[in-house]
Design a protein around this motif. Structure first.
Motif, PDB file in Angstrom:
ATOM      1  N   TRP A 126      -2.619  -3.031  -1.206  1.00 57.86           N
ATOM      2  CA  TRP A 126      -1.355  -2.702  -1.861  1.00 57.86           C
ATOM      3  C   TRP A 126      -0.349  -2.273  -0.792  1.00 57.86           C
ATOM      4  O   TRP A 126      -0.676  -1.477   0.096  1.00 57.86           O
ATOM      5  CB  TRP A 126      -1.535  -1.552  -2.857  1.00 57.86           C
ATOM      6  CG  TRP A 126      -2.252  -1.925  -4.110  1.00 57.86           C
ATOM      7  CD1 TRP A 126      -3.558  -1.702  -4.406  1.00 57.86           C
ATOM      8  CD2 TRP A 126      -1.685  -2.561  -5.259  1.00 57.86           C
ATOM      9  NE1 TRP A 126      -3.859  -2.179  -5.657  1.00 57.86           N
ATOM     10  CE2 TRP A 126      -2.719  -2.711  -6.206  1.00 57.86           C
ATOM     11  CE3 TRP A 126      -0.418  -3.035  -5.590  1.00 57.86           C
ATOM     12  CZ2 TRP A 126      -2.523  -3.302  -7.461  1.00 57.86           C
ATOM     13  CZ3 TRP A 126      -0.220  -3.626  -6.824  1.00 57.86           C
ATOM     14  CH2 TRP A 126      -1.263  -3.752  -7.747  1.00 57.86           C
ATOM     15  N   PHE A 127       0.843  -2.785  -0.916  1.00 59.63           N
ATOM     16  CA  PHE A 127       1.953  -2.405  -0.070  1.00 59.63           C
ATOM     17  C   PHE A 127       3.122  -2.044  -0.982  1.00 59.63           C
ATOM     18  O   PHE A 127       3.126  -2.414  -2.155  1.00 59.63           O
ATOM     19  CB  PHE A 127       2.339  -3.559   0.861  1.00 59.63           C
ATOM     20  CG  PHE A 127       1.291  -3.871   1.906  1.00 59.63           C
ATOM     21  CD1 PHE A 127       0.151  -4.573   1.568  1.00 59.63           C
ATOM     22  CD2 PHE A 127       1.450  -3.452   3.219  1.00 59.63           C
ATOM     23  CE1 PHE A 127      -0.825  -4.858   2.517  1.00 59.63           C
ATOM     24  CE2 PHE A 127       0.487  -3.733   4.178  1.00 59.63           C
ATOM     25  CZ  PHE A 127      -0.645  -4.435   3.820  1.00 59.63           C
ATOM     26  N   ARG A 128       4.117  -1.361  -0.428  1.00 55.81           N
ATOM     27  CA  ARG A 128       5.288  -1.037  -1.230  1.00 55.81           C
ATOM     28  C   ARG A 128       6.542  -1.093  -0.379  1.00 55.81           C
ATOM     29  O   ARG A 128       6.491  -0.933   0.836  1.00 55.81           O
ATOM     30  CB  ARG A 128       5.137   0.344  -1.876  1.00 55.81           C
ATOM     31  CG  ARG A 128       5.157   1.508  -0.890  1.00 55.81           C
ATOM     32  CD  ARG A 128       4.843   2.811  -1.603  1.00 55.81           C
ATOM     33  NE  ARG A 128       4.885   3.957  -0.697  1.00 55.81           N
ATOM     34  CZ  ARG A 128       4.546   5.191  -1.025  1.00 55.81           C
ATOM     35  NH1 ARG A 128       4.121   5.456  -2.272  1.00 55.81           N
ATOM     36  NH2 ARG A 128       4.631   6.175  -0.145  1.00 55.81           N
ATOM     37  N   GLN A 129       7.657  -1.322  -1.057  1.00 53.32           N
ATOM     38  CA  GLN A 129       8.946  -1.366  -0.384  1.00 53.32           C
ATOM     39  C   GLN A 129       9.969  -0.607  -1.204  1.00 53.32           C
ATOM     40  O   GLN A 129      10.278  -0.992  -2.340  1.00 53.32           O
ATOM     41  CB  GLN A 129       9.403  -2.806  -0.152  1.00 53.32           C
ATOM     42  CG  GLN A 129      10.648  -2.907   0.701  1.00 53.32           C
ATOM     43  CD  GLN A 129      10.924  -4.324   1.157  1.00 53.32           C
ATOM     44  OE1 GLN A 129      10.454  -5.291   0.563  1.00 53.32           O
ATOM     45  NE2 GLN A 129      11.679  -4.458   2.231  1.00 53.32           N
ATOM     46  N   ALA A 130      10.481   0.451  -0.616  1.00 54.54           N
ATOM     47  CA  ALA A 130      11.523   1.246  -1.248  1.00 54.54           C
ATOM     48  C   ALA A 130      12.883   0.680  -0.860  1.00 54.54           C
ATOM     49  O   ALA A 130      13.017   0.010   0.172  1.00 54.54           O
ATOM     50  CB  ALA A 130      11.412   2.697  -0.815  1.00 54.54           C
ATOM     51  N   PRO A 131      13.919   0.947  -1.653  1.00 55.60           N
ATOM     52  CA  PRO A 131      15.258   0.423  -1.346  1.00 55.60           C
ATOM     53  C   PRO A 131      15.707   0.835   0.052  1.00 55.60           C
ATOM     54  O   PRO A 131      15.625   2.012   0.424  1.00 55.60           O
ATOM     55  CB  PRO A 131      16.128   1.066  -2.420  1.00 55.60           C
ATOM     56  CG  PRO A 131      15.197   1.336  -3.543  1.00 55.60           C
ATOM     57  CD  PRO A 131      13.890   1.689  -2.922  1.00 55.60           C
ATOM     58  N   ALA A 173      -2.632   1.052   0.422  1.00 56.17           N
ATOM     59  CA  ALA A 173      -4.089   1.164   0.321  1.00 56.17           C
ATOM     60  C   ALA A 173      -4.717  -0.211   0.447  1.00 56.17           C
ATOM     61  O   ALA A 173      -4.059  -1.225   0.191  1.00 56.17           O
ATOM     62  CB  ALA A 173      -4.485   1.795  -1.013  1.00 56.17           C
ATOM     63  N   ALA A 174      -5.983  -0.242   0.864  1.00 53.48           N
ATOM     64  CA  ALA A 174      -6.704  -1.505   0.989  1.00 53.48           C
ATOM     65  C   ALA A 174      -8.158  -1.304   0.612  1.00 53.48           C
ATOM     66  O   ALA A 174      -8.695  -0.193   0.720  1.00 53.48           O
ATOM     67  CB  ALA A 174      -6.599  -2.055   2.409  1.00 53.48           C
ATOM     68  N   GLY A 223     -10.779  -4.323   4.203  1.00 59.17           N
ATOM     69  CA  GLY A 223      -9.370  -4.099   3.960  1.00 59.17           C
ATOM     70  C   GLY A 223      -8.634  -3.756   5.243  1.00 59.17           C
ATOM     71  O   GLY A 223      -9.231  -3.276   6.196  1.00 59.17           O
ATOM     72  N   SER A 224      -7.349  -4.015   5.259  1.00 58.60           N
ATOM     73  CA  SER A 224      -6.560  -3.814   6.469  1.00 58.60           C
ATOM     74  C   SER A 224      -5.189  -3.257   6.128  1.00 58.60           C
ATOM     75  O   SER A 224      -4.609  -3.616   5.101  1.00 58.60           O
ATOM     76  CB  SER A 224      -6.397  -5.146   7.201  1.00 58.60           C
ATOM     77  OG  SER A 224      -5.417  -5.060   8.215  1.00 58.60           O
ATOM     78  N   PRO A 225      -4.630  -2.408   6.980  1.00 57.81           N
ATOM     79  CA  PRO A 225      -3.268  -1.915   6.753  1.00 57.81           C
ATOM     80  C   PRO A 225      -2.195  -2.856   7.313  1.00 57.81           C
ATOM     81  O   PRO A 225      -1.004  -2.549   7.223  1.00 57.81           O
ATOM     82  CB  PRO A 225      -3.269  -0.592   7.514  1.00 57.81           C
ATOM     83  CG  PRO A 225      -4.219  -0.827   8.646  1.00 57.81           C
ATOM     84  CD  PRO A 225      -5.290  -1.729   8.099  1.00 57.81           C
ATOM     85  N   ASN A 226      -2.599  -3.976   7.896  1.00 55.50           N
ATOM     86  CA  ASN A 226      -1.665  -4.884   8.550  1.00 55.50           C
ATOM     87  C   ASN A 226      -1.241  -6.028   7.637  1.00 55.50           C
ATOM     88  O   ASN A 226      -2.078  -6.788   7.156  1.00 55.50           O
ATOM     89  CB  ASN A 226      -2.303  -5.471   9.813  1.00 55.50           C
ATOM     90  CG  ASN A 226      -2.718  -4.397  10.783  1.00 55.50           C
ATOM     91  OD1 ASN A 226      -1.963  -3.465  11.050  1.00 55.50           O
ATOM     92  ND2 ASN A 226      -3.934  -4.493  11.303  1.00 55.50           N
ATOM     93  N   GLU A 227       0.055  -6.164   7.420  1.00 50.50           N
ATOM     94  CA  GLU A 227       0.565  -7.222   6.546  1.00 50.50           C
ATOM     95  C   GLU A 227       0.116  -8.601   6.992  1.00 50.50           C
ATOM     96  O   GLU A 227      -0.163  -9.464   6.167  1.00 50.50           O
ATOM     97  CB  GLU A 227       2.096  -7.184   6.517  1.00 50.50           C
ATOM     98  CG  GLU A 227       2.678  -6.017   5.766  1.00 50.50           C
ATOM     99  CD  GLU A 227       4.165  -6.183   5.536  1.00 50.50           C
ATOM    100  OE1 GLU A 227       4.863  -5.172   5.498  1.00 50.50           O
ATOM    101  OE2 GLU A 227       4.625  -7.335   5.368  1.00 50.50           O
TER     102      GLU A 227
END
Length: 126
Positions: free
Chosen positions: A36-41, A49-50, A106-110
């Motif tokens: 899971w990734f997220r993007q705020a304005p 999380a992964a 799982g990985s934190p890298n896009e």
């Protein structure tokens, strides 16, 4: 081609909870690591999380560790993100990502993810 779909976003008050779900259309779903990734304005997309292919290994960003829990349901081919004690700074579009390399952790890298969903909006009001 893997089709990824998120659901479960919405509006919640600070301190509340939401549960996001992710489904992926692939017969070998249970061999994929997911994240899971997220993007705020106005901000870059960031790791949340992964979870590894088996579900036994998980990883969290410092900002959500202890509040969010990632899990997967092999029988339903789904992944979930339980978000508790939500804060206004958790407001963002949340994206599910799939790594189709079999049996990966799982990985934190896009860059380690091959397919992404369209995103689901989470808004936390203070």
């Amino acid at each position: 081609q893997v089709h990824v779909t998120e659901s479960g976003g919405g509006l919640v008050q600070a301190g509340g909870s939401l549960r996001l779900s992710c489904a992926a259309s692939a017969p070998t779903f249970n061999t994929y690591a997911m994240g899971w990734f997220r993007q705020a304005p106005g901000k870059d997309r960031e790791f949340v999380a992964a979870i590894g292919w088996s579900g036994r290994t998980t990883e969290y960003s410092d900002s959500v560790r202890g509040r969010f829990t990632i899990s997967r349901n092999a029988a339903e081919n789904t992944m979930h993100l339980q978000m508790n004690v939500l804060k206004s700074e958790d407001t963002a579009v949340y994206y599910c990502a799939v790594n189709i390399m079999a049996y990966a952790q799982g990985s934190p890298n896009e860059g380690d993810y091959d397919y992404w969903g369209q995103g689901t909006q989470v808004t936390v009001s203070s």
